[in-house]
Structures are given as structure tokens and as C-alpha cells.
Design a protein around this motif. Structure first.
Motif, PDB file in Angstrom:
ATOM      1  N   ASP A   1       0.851  -1.180   0.000  1.00 48.37           N
ATOM      2  CA  ASP A   1       0.000   0.000   0.000  1.00 48.37           C
ATOM      3  C   ASP A   1       0.894   1.240   0.000  1.00 48.37           C
ATOM      4  OD1 ASP A   1       0.961   0.169   2.591  1.00 48.37           O
ATOM      5  OD2 ASP A   1      -0.854  -0.655   3.491  1.00 48.37           O
ATOM      6  N   GLU A   2       0.358   2.384   0.420  1.00 48.44           N
ATOM      7  CA  GLU A   2       1.141   3.629   0.337  1.00 48.44           C
ATOM      8  C   GLU A   2       2.419   3.591   1.187  1.00 48.44           C
ATOM      9  OE1 GLU A   2      -3.286   4.712  -0.091  1.00 48.44           O
ATOM     10  OE2 GLU A   2      -2.085   3.464   1.262  1.00 48.44           O
ATOM     11  N   THR A   3       2.442   2.752   2.227  1.00 45.94           N
ATOM     12  CA  THR A   3       3.629   2.674   3.070  1.00 45.94           C
ATOM     13  C   THR A   3       4.796   1.989   2.371  1.00 45.94           C
ATOM     14  OG1 THR A   3       2.905   0.591   4.104  1.00 45.94           O
ATOM     15  CG2 THR A   3       2.226   2.647   5.172  1.00 45.94           C
ATOM     16  N   VAL A   4       4.581   1.475   1.166  1.00 40.11           N
ATOM     17  CA  VAL A   4       5.647   0.778   0.434  1.00 40.11           C
ATOM     18  C   VAL A   4       6.611   1.734  -0.257  1.00 40.11           C
ATOM     19  CG1 VAL A   4       4.602   0.556  -1.869  1.00 40.11           C
ATOM     20  CG2 VAL A   4       6.016  -1.290  -0.991  1.00 40.11           C
ATOM     21  N   VAL A   5       6.244   3.004  -0.393  1.00 42.04           N
ATOM     22  CA  VAL A   5       7.002   3.914  -1.266  1.00 42.04           C
ATOM     23  C   VAL A   5       8.465   4.048  -0.843  1.00 42.04           C
ATOM     24  CG1 VAL A   5       7.207   6.327  -2.019  1.00 42.04           C
ATOM     25  CG2 VAL A   5       4.999   5.155  -2.116  1.00 42.04           C
ATOM     26  N   GLY A   6       8.733   4.231   0.456  1.00 39.20           N
ATOM     27  CA  GLY A   6      10.112   4.353   0.901  1.00 39.20           C
ATOM     28  C   GLY A   6      10.913   3.091   0.644  1.00 39.20           C
ATOM     29  N   SER A   7      10.327   1.934   0.932  1.00 34.74           N
ATOM     30  CA  SER A   7      11.008   0.670   0.689  1.00 34.74           C
ATOM     31  C   SER A   7      11.240   0.440  -0.804  1.00 34.74           C
ATOM     32  CB  SER A   7      10.187  -0.488   1.271  1.00 34.74           C
ATOM     33  OG  SER A   7      10.015  -0.337   2.664  1.00 34.74           O
ATOM     34  N   ALA A   8      10.246   0.791  -1.619  1.00 32.60           N
ATOM     35  CA  ALA A   8      10.388   0.638  -3.066  1.00 32.60           C
ATOM     36  C   ALA A   8      11.536   1.496  -3.597  1.00 32.60           C
ATOM     37  CB  ALA A   8       9.082   1.006  -3.768  1.00 32.60           C
ATOM     38  N   HIS A   9      11.629   2.722  -3.098  1.00 30.44           N
ATOM     39  CA  HIS A   9      12.739   3.600  -3.486  1.00 30.44           C
ATOM     40  C   HIS A   9      14.070   2.958  -3.118  1.00 30.44           C
ATOM     41  CE1 HIS A   9      15.545   6.987  -3.361  1.00 30.44           C
ATOM     42  NE2 HIS A   9      14.691   7.651  -4.126  1.00 30.44           N
ATOM     43  N   GLY A  10      14.124   2.324  -1.940  1.00 32.03           N
ATOM     44  CA  GLY A  10      15.339   1.658  -1.512  1.00 32.03           C
ATOM     45  C   GLY A  10      15.704   0.489  -2.403  1.00 32.03           C
TER      46      GLY A  10
ATOM     47  N   ALA B   1      -3.161   0.104  16.646  1.00 34.51           N
ATOM     48  CA  ALA B   1      -3.040   1.551  16.474  1.00 34.51           C
ATOM     49  C   ALA B   1      -1.611   1.893  16.075  1.00 34.51           C
ATOM     50  CB  ALA B   1      -3.390   2.259  17.778  1.00 34.51           C
ATOM     51  N   GLY B   2      -1.488   2.708  15.029  1.00 31.48           N
ATOM     52  CA  GLY B   2      -0.164   3.166  14.625  1.00 31.48           C
ATOM     53  C   GLY B   2       0.534   2.196  13.694  1.00 31.48           C
ATOM     54  N   ILE B   3       1.648   2.655  13.139  1.00 31.11           N
ATOM     55  CA  ILE B   3       2.445   1.836  12.250  1.00 31.11           C
ATOM     56  C   ILE B   3       3.268   0.864  13.096  1.00 31.11           C
ATOM     57  CG2 ILE B   3       4.249   1.902  10.491  1.00 31.11           C
ATOM     58  CD1 ILE B   3       1.581   3.114   9.637  1.00 31.11           C
TER      59      ILE B   3
ATOM     60  N   GLU C   1       0.019  -3.698   4.795  1.00 29.58           N
ATOM     61  CA  GLU C   1      -0.971  -4.283   5.693  1.00 29.58           C
ATOM     62  C   GLU C   1      -0.870  -5.811   5.687  1.00 29.58           C
ATOM     63  OE1 GLU C   1      -4.292  -6.041   7.287  1.00 29.58           O
ATOM     64  OE2 GLU C   1      -4.305  -5.874   5.092  1.00 29.58           O
ATOM     65  N   GLN C   2      -1.024  -6.398   6.848  1.00 26.13           N
ATOM     66  CA  GLN C   2      -0.732  -7.816   7.037  1.00 26.13           C
ATOM     67  C   GLN C   2      -1.537  -8.743   6.127  1.00 26.13           C
ATOM     68  OE1 GLN C   2      -1.857  -9.668  10.872  1.00 26.13           O
ATOM     69  NE2 GLN C   2       0.263 -10.336  11.010  1.00 26.13           N
ATOM     70  N   SER C   3      -2.855  -8.568   6.056  1.00 31.30           N
ATOM     71  CA  SER C   3      -3.682  -9.509   5.299  1.00 31.30           C
ATOM     72  C   SER C   3      -3.379  -9.451   3.806  1.00 31.30           C
ATOM     73  CB  SER C   3      -5.166  -9.238   5.557  1.00 31.30           C
ATOM     74  OG  SER C   3      -5.553  -7.975   5.045  1.00 31.30           O
TER      75      SER C   3
ATOM     76  N   THR D   1       5.452  -6.374   7.412  1.00 27.63           N
ATOM     77  CA  THR D   1       4.153  -5.833   7.788  1.00 27.63           C
ATOM     78  C   THR D   1       4.352  -4.553   8.581  1.00 27.63           C
ATOM     79  OG1 THR D   1       3.072  -7.987   7.787  1.00 27.63           O
ATOM     80  CG2 THR D   1       2.064  -6.251   9.125  1.00 27.63           C
ATOM     81  N   PHE D   2       3.810  -3.442   8.077  1.00 26.63           N
ATOM     82  CA  PHE D   2       3.918  -2.168   8.765  1.00 26.63           C
ATOM     83  C   PHE D   2       2.669  -1.829   9.568  1.00 26.63           C
ATOM     84  CE2 PHE D   2       7.503  -0.589   5.969  1.00 26.63           C
ATOM     85  CZ  PHE D   2       8.391  -0.457   7.014  1.00 26.63           C
ATOM     86  N   TRP D   3       1.545  -2.500   9.264  1.00 31.19           N
ATOM     87  CA  TRP D   3       0.352  -2.218  10.058  1.00 31.19           C
ATOM     88  C   TRP D   3      -0.698  -3.283   9.819  1.00 31.19           C
ATOM     89  CZ3 TRP D   3      -4.583  -0.857   8.027  1.00 31.19           C
ATOM     90  CH2 TRP D   3      -4.630  -0.714   6.634  1.00 31.19           C
ATOM     91  N   ARG D   4      -1.670  -3.311  10.717  1.00 29.38           N
ATOM     92  CA  ARG D   4      -2.865  -4.135  10.543  1.00 29.38           C
ATOM     93  C   ARG D   4      -4.028  -3.419  11.217  1.00 29.38           C
ATOM     94  NH1 ARG D   4      -0.277  -8.435  14.508  1.00 29.38           N
ATOM     95  NH2 ARG D   4      -1.529  -8.118  16.399  1.00 29.38           N
ATOM     96  N   PRO D   5      -5.245  -3.653  10.778  1.00 27.13           N
ATOM     97  CA  PRO D   5      -6.379  -2.842  11.225  1.00 27.13           C
ATOM     98  C   PRO D   5      -6.648  -2.878  12.724  1.00 27.13           C
ATOM     99  CG  PRO D   5      -6.941  -4.057   9.239  1.00 27.13           C
ATOM    100  CD  PRO D   5      -5.617  -4.580   9.691  1.00 27.13           C
TER     101      PRO D   5
END
Length: 227
Positions: A120-129, A224-226, A192-194, A217-221
Motif C-alpha cells: 500500500d502507500e507505506t511501500v514507497v520508501g522501501s520501493a525507493h530503496g 493503532a499506529g504503524i 498491511e498484514q492480510s 508488515t507495517f500495520w494491521r487494522p
């Protein structure tokens, strides 16, 4: 790998305080931050830094670029919680405090022929890496309701595609693997985990082995928080 040789990030992680050198707004969703290397413990691409975004609140970001003097991370504005308010207020000259390095996001080995990065959107930094770590093709597939056109430019991958549903993401992964094959392939799943689990199982069906897939996994519903 023998247990004595395994990196134990809890033994390496130390508090740090640095002053942000550059803060760049990338579209309406992302903030790229460049700062000096933590003085007590330098970080490299793929490492995780835990940034203090409020009293007692830490959020973890992947180091997306680094050299001997500086490092960068890319924050996503979720529009909720303390991290968004912190990133919106952040400017060059602001103090960044936190802990580093924490558990790393795996980067590709030298023998990887092509890579697909999914999340999801949290992938952008890792993708850049990943792009920074490879000379070969990197294809990024993102699940998001936002256009993310600015993020595509920021990441600099061979291809950057965005889809709204899990089914669309799975179909895009299938097309990518069918076009490039599994020989020398590598996948990074972030977010997200799922969704990570769903894509991982699908990659197995397409012929990937466990050694060809890294997951973070950076988060799951229900949390709370990353992380």
C-alpha cells in the motif's frame, strides 16, 4: 546462518538526535526527509529508523537512501494520528529524535534479475530503496485509492502501477510474473498484514520459493499506529 552471526537490532539500536537538512513535500500524500547520519550508529538503505512523532509516540520508516553523511526516509500522510501532524509541521532545521537502526526491510541480493515490490502507500520508501539497490528491473505495484503520480516519479521504478482492489493487485502481480518469469525473480511485500499474506500465497502458486519473497508488515487494522 548461525545464531551467533545473526544481526540483533535490539543490540545495535541507540537513541539519536539530528537536525533535518531537507524536507520535501511530494504531492499531497508524501514527505521526503533528509537528515545527517545518527552520530552514534549510522544507517543504510533498508534499515528502519524509529522517529519520535509525539510524547511517547514512535513511527517507523524505511531508510530509502543513504551515504556516509546523510540518510533519507519517505513518510506517508495518513491524515490521522500523530505522525501526519508531525510530518506536516516538519521543516528543514527541525530536530528529529528517535532510535536507529531497528529491524531492516530486506533488500535484494546481487543475483536478482528482476524484482516486484507490492504494497500500500507505506511501500514507497522501501520501493525507493529497492530501486537504489538494483541495476536491473524493478516493478512496483501499489494498492491505493489515491493517484500517487508524484510518488511514481519519486520511486523511479521501471514501472509503477496503482490499483484500488486486492483482486486488481493480484492480477497485476500475475501479469508481471508471466511477463518476466520466476528465474532470478524476487519480491518484496510491504504494508498491511492480510494483503501481504494474500500476495505471498499467490506468489507461491506462481512458482516463487520462500527464498524469493521478503515480507514486512507495517500495520494491521486491529493495531493503532504503524507497526
Amino acid at each position: 546462518m548461525a545464531d551467533v552471526d545473526r544481526t540483533r537490532y535490539r543490540d545495535l539500536t541507540e537513541p539519536f538526535s539530528v537536525v533535518a537538512l531537507e524536507v520535501q513535500r511530494v504531492g499531497s500524500c508524501f514527505v521526503r526527509v533528509r537528515a545527517p547520519q545518527p552520530p552514534s550508529n549510522g544507517v543504510t538503505v533498508g534499515d528502519t529508523v524509529a522517529i519520535n512523532v509525539g510524547v511517547g509516540e514512535l513511527r517507523r520508516y524505511t531508510v530509502s537512501a543513504a551515504d556516509v553523511a546523510t540518510f533519507e526516509f519517505i513518510g506517508y500522510l495518513t491524515q490521522q494520528g500523530p505522525a501526519t501532524a508531525f510530518l506536516v509541521a516538519l521543516t528543514a532545521g527541525s530536530t528529529l529524535t528517535g532510535q536507529a537502526p531497528e529491524r531492516a526491510v530486506k533488500m535484494p541480493d546481487n543475483d536478482v534479475r528482476w524484482a516486484v515490490v507490492v504494497g500500500d502507500e507505506t511501500v514507497v520508501g522501501s520501493a525507493h530503496g529497492v530501486v537504489a539497490s538494483m541495476q536491473n528491473e524493478v516493478h512496483v505495484i501499489v494498492k491505493s485509492a489515491h493517484s500517487l503520480s508524484k510518488a511514481a516519479t519519486l520511486v523511479g521504478a521501471t514501472t509503477f502501477s496503482r490499483y484500488v482492489s486486492d483482486d486488481e493487485v493480484i492480477a497485476a502481480v500475475t501479469s508481471c510474473v508471466e511477463a518476466h518469469g520466476t528465474d532470478g525473480a524476487w519480491a518484496l511485500l510491504v504494508g498491511e498484514q492480510s494483503v501481504n499474506n494474500k500476495v505471498r500465497q499467490h506468489l507461491f502458486l506462481l512458482g516463487f520459493s520462500k527464498d524469493q519473497i521478503a515480507t514486512r508488515t507495517f500495520w494491521r487494522p486491529d493495531r493503532a499506529g504503524i507497526e
